[in-house]
Design an enzyme around this catalytic site. Structure first.
Site, mmCIF file in Angstrom:
data_model
loop_
_atom_site.group_PDB
_atom_site.id
_atom_site.type_symbol
_atom_site.label_atom_id
_atom_site.label_comp_id
_atom_site.label_asym_id
_atom_site.label_seq_id
_atom_site.Cartn_x
_atom_site.Cartn_y
_atom_site.Cartn_z
ATOM 1 N N HIS A 131 45.100 40.726 27.319
ATOM 2 C CA HIS A 131 44.940 40.017 26.031
ATOM 3 C C HIS A 131 43.882 40.711 25.160
ATOM 4 C CE1 HIS A 131 45.438 35.858 23.939
ATOM 5 N NE2 HIS A 131 45.148 36.808 23.050
ATOM 6 N N ARG A 162 51.902 35.419 22.286
ATOM 7 C CA ARG A 162 51.438 34.492 23.317
ATOM 8 C C ARG A 162 52.415 34.532 24.489
ATOM 9 N NH1 ARG A 162 47.292 34.804 21.019
ATOM 10 N NH2 ARG A 162 46.052 33.156 20.037
HETATM 11 P P1 NAP Z 1 51.024 34.370 10.510
HETATM 12 O O1 NAP Z 1 50.402 35.107 9.382
HETATM 13 O O2 NAP Z 1 50.948 32.869 10.521
HETATM 14 O O3 NAP Z 1 52.564 34.828 10.578
HETATM 15 C C1 NAP Z 1 53.461 34.213 11.447
HETATM 16 C C2 NAP Z 1 54.858 34.749 11.176
HETATM 17 O O4 NAP Z 1 55.764 34.122 12.095
HETATM 18 C C3 NAP Z 1 55.345 34.402 9.758
HETATM 19 O O5 NAP Z 1 56.141 35.454 9.232
HETATM 20 C C4 NAP Z 1 56.212 33.175 10.021
HETATM 21 O O6 NAP Z 1 57.242 32.962 9.065
HETATM 22 C C5 NAP Z 1 56.831 33.520 11.351
HETATM 23 N N1 NAP Z 1 57.319 32.317 12.031
HETATM 24 C C6 NAP Z 1 56.618 31.238 12.428
HETATM 25 N N2 NAP Z 1 57.443 30.312 12.969
HETATM 26 C C7 NAP Z 1 58.686 30.832 12.887
HETATM 27 C C8 NAP Z 1 59.970 30.354 13.254
HETATM 28 N N3 NAP Z 1 60.141 29.142 13.814
HETATM 29 N N4 NAP Z 1 61.045 31.137 13.018
HETATM 30 C C9 NAP Z 1 60.901 32.359 12.433
HETATM 31 N N5 NAP Z 1 59.706 32.877 12.053
HETATM 32 C C10 NAP Z 1 58.610 32.113 12.290
HETATM 33 O O7 NAP Z 1 50.438 34.849 11.912
HETATM 34 P P2 NAP Z 1 49.683 36.228 12.246
HETATM 35 O O8 NAP Z 1 48.288 36.174 11.722
HETATM 36 O O9 NAP Z 1 50.554 37.362 11.860
HETATM 37 O O10 NAP Z 1 49.543 36.115 13.841
HETATM 38 C C11 NAP Z 1 50.690 35.906 14.668
HETATM 39 C C12 NAP Z 1 50.259 35.569 16.083
HETATM 40 O O11 NAP Z 1 49.731 36.716 16.729
HETATM 41 C C13 NAP Z 1 49.110 34.556 16.198
HETATM 42 O O12 NAP Z 1 49.581 33.233 16.044
HETATM 43 C C14 NAP Z 1 48.581 34.823 17.584
HETATM 44 O O13 NAP Z 1 49.254 34.006 18.508
HETATM 45 C C15 NAP Z 1 48.977 36.277 17.859
HETATM 46 N N6 NAP Z 1 47.789 37.144 18.008
HETATM 47 C C16 NAP Z 1 47.609 37.791 19.204
HETATM 48 C C17 NAP Z 1 46.512 38.615 19.398
HETATM 49 C C18 NAP Z 1 46.303 39.388 20.695
HETATM 50 O O14 NAP Z 1 45.252 39.984 20.896
HETATM 51 N N7 NAP Z 1 47.258 39.425 21.579
HETATM 52 C C19 NAP Z 1 45.587 38.803 18.351
HETATM 53 C C20 NAP Z 1 45.810 38.155 17.126
HETATM 54 C C21 NAP Z 1 46.916 37.321 16.966
HETATM 55 P P3 NAP Z 1 56.855 32.667 7.526
HETATM 56 O O15 NAP Z 1 56.467 34.027 6.955
HETATM 57 O O16 NAP Z 1 58.109 32.141 6.964
HETATM 58 O O17 NAP Z 1 55.710 31.702 7.560
#
Ligand code: NAP
Length: 316
Positions: free
Chosen positions: A279, A231
């Protein structure tokens, strides 16, 4: 508390509300997967009688008056727009979408950007424009370490792919994690200090907003790059621009911005060290995600807890 099972004969009323996703693409697939249910496209909320809301950047007011809501199912992986909506009815579970098509697409995007930087293709594009025949030093994948901020659904899948290509991989998560062949840490500095390229794959929460700032960027190894596909709020833009200007970073690949669409007068469009995309790093793929959505709706019908629900205390 789990919802009570619904009688098989009752249809569930499902509201589709999105400013980005198009009902004409989704409805045929949803109707085929869930033939017993009734679908409504916002602003038609069936007089407020809605059981499940399917949302992605939903219009303001989507949740008002939905007193019977049992599930908010996101059509995107990021859910900050949903959980920050003051009208979200308390106690209603919010489920993230874990779409295999989207995970695959994100892997392709990140690998394309990593290779563009690693193989200096960005520089060779400029050489071609300038009609310059010149070679740059070649590195092996094993010379490089790619730092992943976030080792969730996206980060852990990308870690595996980068490892298979021979890159060293380091990853930062909130809770301790173990991934084979990956340096996993909850210490951001330890991850940044060994990273040449840093990929942001974090959810946007109060704890992660502005995580890529002057202090953290300086800890990335020199001549590296930042790839932000999470983001816009994760990256402090003036600090990135300063790191590019000083030569500390070679390049940045940006798919997400604080203001989207990126305004036409933004200097980022023509910055020589930035590659940007609108995006699109990973779009939801209705063909691969409808089954996941249907599964959660069936679980609601059976009175079971939906899968992949948001942990409100963690903010994602
Ligand atoms: P996810 O499965 O919820 O994984 C999030 C990761 O971030 C987890 O490893 C989590 O740690 C870590 N995290 C969260 N807060 C943290 C903190 N304060 N300190 C350290 N690590 C932290 O999310 P995801 O499905 O991989 O997706 C991630 C993000 O990608 C989404 O939220 C979205 O914003 C973005 N996204 C972008 C697009 C695009 O087209 N640009 C498309 C899809 C998604 P834990 O493992 O300990 O929980």
């Amino acid at each position: 508390m789990l919802p009570s099972p619904l009688p098989k004969a009752d249809s569930l009323n499902i509201l589709f509300a999105s400013t980005k996703e198009k009902p004409e693409f989704w409805f045929p697939l949803l109707r085929a997967a869930l033939p017993a249910e009734r679908f409504f496209a916002w602003p038609d909320t069936n007089g407020g009688d809605i059981d499940v809301a399917l949302v992605a950047t939903h219009p303001a007011g989507t949740f008002s008056g939905l007193a019977r809501l049992k599930l908010v199912q996101s059509m995107w992986m990021g859910v900050e727009n949903i959980i920050n909506d003051a009208e979200l009815p308390p106690g209603v579970p919010v489920a993230r979408l874990i779409d295999p098509g989207m995970v695959a697409a994100m892997g392709e995007t990140v690998i394309a950007y990593v290779l563009d930087w690693h193989r200096h293709f960005w520089g060779y594009r400029q050489f071609q424009q300038d009609k310059v025949w010149k070679r740059r030093r070649q590195y092996l994948a094993s010379d490089r370490c790619i730092g992943l901020l976030g080792l969730g659904e996206l980060g852990s899948s990308i870690a595996e792919k980068l490892r298979a290509m021979g890159f060293n991989v380091a990853g930062w998560s909130r809770r301790p994690k173990q991934l084979e062949g990956v340096f996993c840490s909850t210490d951001l500095e330890a991850v940044l200090a060994r990273s040449d390229a840093v990929v942001c794959l974090l959810p946007l929460t109060p704890q992660t907003r502005g995580i890529l700032n002057q202090d953290s960027i300086q800890k990335i190894r020199k001549d590296g790059c930042i790839i932000n596909v999470a983001r816009g709020g994760h990256l402090v833009m003036p600090d990135l621009l300063a790191a590019l200007a000083s030569g500390h970073l070679a390049r940045a690949y940006l798919d997400v911005f604080e203001t989207e669409p990126l305004p036409a007068d933004s200097p980022l469009w023509s910055h020589p060290s930035i590659t940007l995309t609108p995006h699109i790093a990973a779009l939801t793929e209705p063909r691969t995600s409808v089954g996941k959505i249907a599964e959660n709706i069936e679980r609601i019908r059976r009175g079971e807890a939906p899968l992949n629900t948001v942990d409100f205390s963690a903010g994602y």
